[in-house]
Design an enzyme around this catalytic site. Sequence first.
Site, short mmCIF file in Angstrom:
data_model
loop_
_atom_site.label_atom_id
_atom_site.label_comp_id
_atom_site.label_asym_id
_atom_site.label_seq_id
_atom_site.Cartn_x
_atom_site.Cartn_y
_atom_site.Cartn_z
N HIS A 277 -6.29 3.13 -3.81
CA HIS A 277 -6.16 3.35 -2.35
C HIS A 277 -6.53 4.81 -2.02
CE1 HIS A 277 -4.91 2.15 1.59
NE2 HIS A 277 -3.73 2.77 1.61
N HIS B 156 -5.47 9.51 1.02
CA HIS B 156 -5.37 8.64 2.20
C HIS B 156 -6.02 9.29 3.43
CE1 HIS B 156 -3.60 5.56 4.87
NE2 HIS B 156 -3.26 4.91 3.77
N ASP C 33 0.82 -1.22 0.00
CA ASP C 33 0.00 0.00 0.00
C ASP C 33 0.85 1.27 0.00
OD1 ASP C 33 -1.98 -1.85 0.30
OD2 ASP C 33 -2.88 -0.96 2.09
N ASP C 34 0.22 2.36 -0.44
CA ASP C 34 0.72 3.74 -0.31
C ASP C 34 1.77 4.15 -1.35
OD1 ASP C 34 -0.93 3.52 1.86
OD2 ASP C 34 0.60 3.86 3.39
N HIS D 111 3.74 -2.42 2.96
CA HIS D 111 3.75 -1.04 2.45
C HIS D 111 4.99 -0.77 1.60
CE1 HIS D 111 0.88 -0.87 5.78
NE2 HIS D 111 0.31 0.14 5.12
ZN LIG Z 1 -2.53 3.04 3.29
#
Ligand SMILES: [Zn+2]
Length: 309
Positions: A166, A170, A116-117, A259
Site C-alpha cells: 500500500h 500513503h 488497509d493502512d 481499515h
Molecule cells: Zn490507505
Amino acid sequence: MLSKISSKLVRKWALKTLIIIGTLALIFLVSESRQTARSNSLAQPFNRIAQISPFENPPPNLLKPPKSKTPYSPPATPIPKPPQPPLVFAPPAQFRSQIVYKASISDSKVIALTFDDGPTPETLKILAILQKHNAVATFFCLGKNLIENPEIAKRVVQAGNAIGNHTWHHYSHNVTEKTASDEIDNTGVHIYRSSGAKSFLFRPPGGRLNNGFADYAKKKNYVVVMWSIDPKDFSQPPAAAITRTVLSQATSGAIVLLHDGGGDRQQTVEAVSVIIPKLKQQGYRFVTVPQLLQMQAAQKQQNGDRKPK
Ligand SMILES: [Zn+2]
C-alpha cells in the site's frame, strides 16, 4: 722272505683302512656337530616366540578398539534447516498488471475482506476475530508501519492471511516514477523482511489510479486491487452502519474495503465481529484476494472445458 712281504702288505692295508675309517669318522663327527648347531639356532627363536602366546598375553590394542585421539562431540549449534522457498502472493497470470474491483464467481459464495493502512496494534484485534471464525482476509500494509510492527505482519501471514503493498507513506499527490519506485519497492522489501512473503498485490493509496503509483505497480506485474463494497469505515461511522452497508451489498466475489490503521478502529473491529458470522450464516466463505482471483480463473477454465467443440 715271502712271509715278510705279505706281512708288510697287510700292515699297509691295515694302515690305509684305519686312515679311511678315521677320515670317515671325522667327516661324520664334523657334519653331526654342524647339524646340532643349526637345529639349536632354529630352536632358540622358536622357543622365544612360543613363550609369548598371543592368546595368553594379547597386546592391549587387540582387546579393545583403538581410542580415537579426538573424541566425537555434538556440534555446539544445531544444524540449520534448509531454507524454505518464500511464500508468494501473486495473482493468476491473467490478472497481472490488471485492475480488479471484484471477482466474477457464480458457482460458490465467497467474499474477500481487505484491511488497509496497517500493520498496527488494531490489526491484532482483527486477527483474533478472523481466527475465532476460521476466516482469512488480505492486509494492504504501509512500509512506514511495517518497520514499526514487523511482528504483527509476520502474524498476519502465519495465520493464513494474504499481505499486499500500500506504498510507504500513503501519498495522495502525483508522484514521479522514481518516487513510486522508492515507495513501492521499499515496502515490498519490508513485507518480505517482516513476514517472509513476496507480494504482487497492490492497493493504491486513496484508491487513486492516476497519480503514478498504479502505473508503476502495473509495470512491475502487480495486480491493482480496488474494491466493490466501501462502508466508509475510515471516517468512523457507528459499527452498525458499517455492518449494514456490507451485509446489504454482499455478493459472491465481492471485495470489501476496511481499515486496520489510521487511528482508533473500534467501530471497524465491532462491525467485523458481526459481519463475519452473519455472512457465514448465509453460506459465505471468507477467502484472500489471491484465492478469490484463483477461483475465478479456475471457474473460467472449467467453463471453457465444458463448451462443446
Ligand atoms: Zn490507505
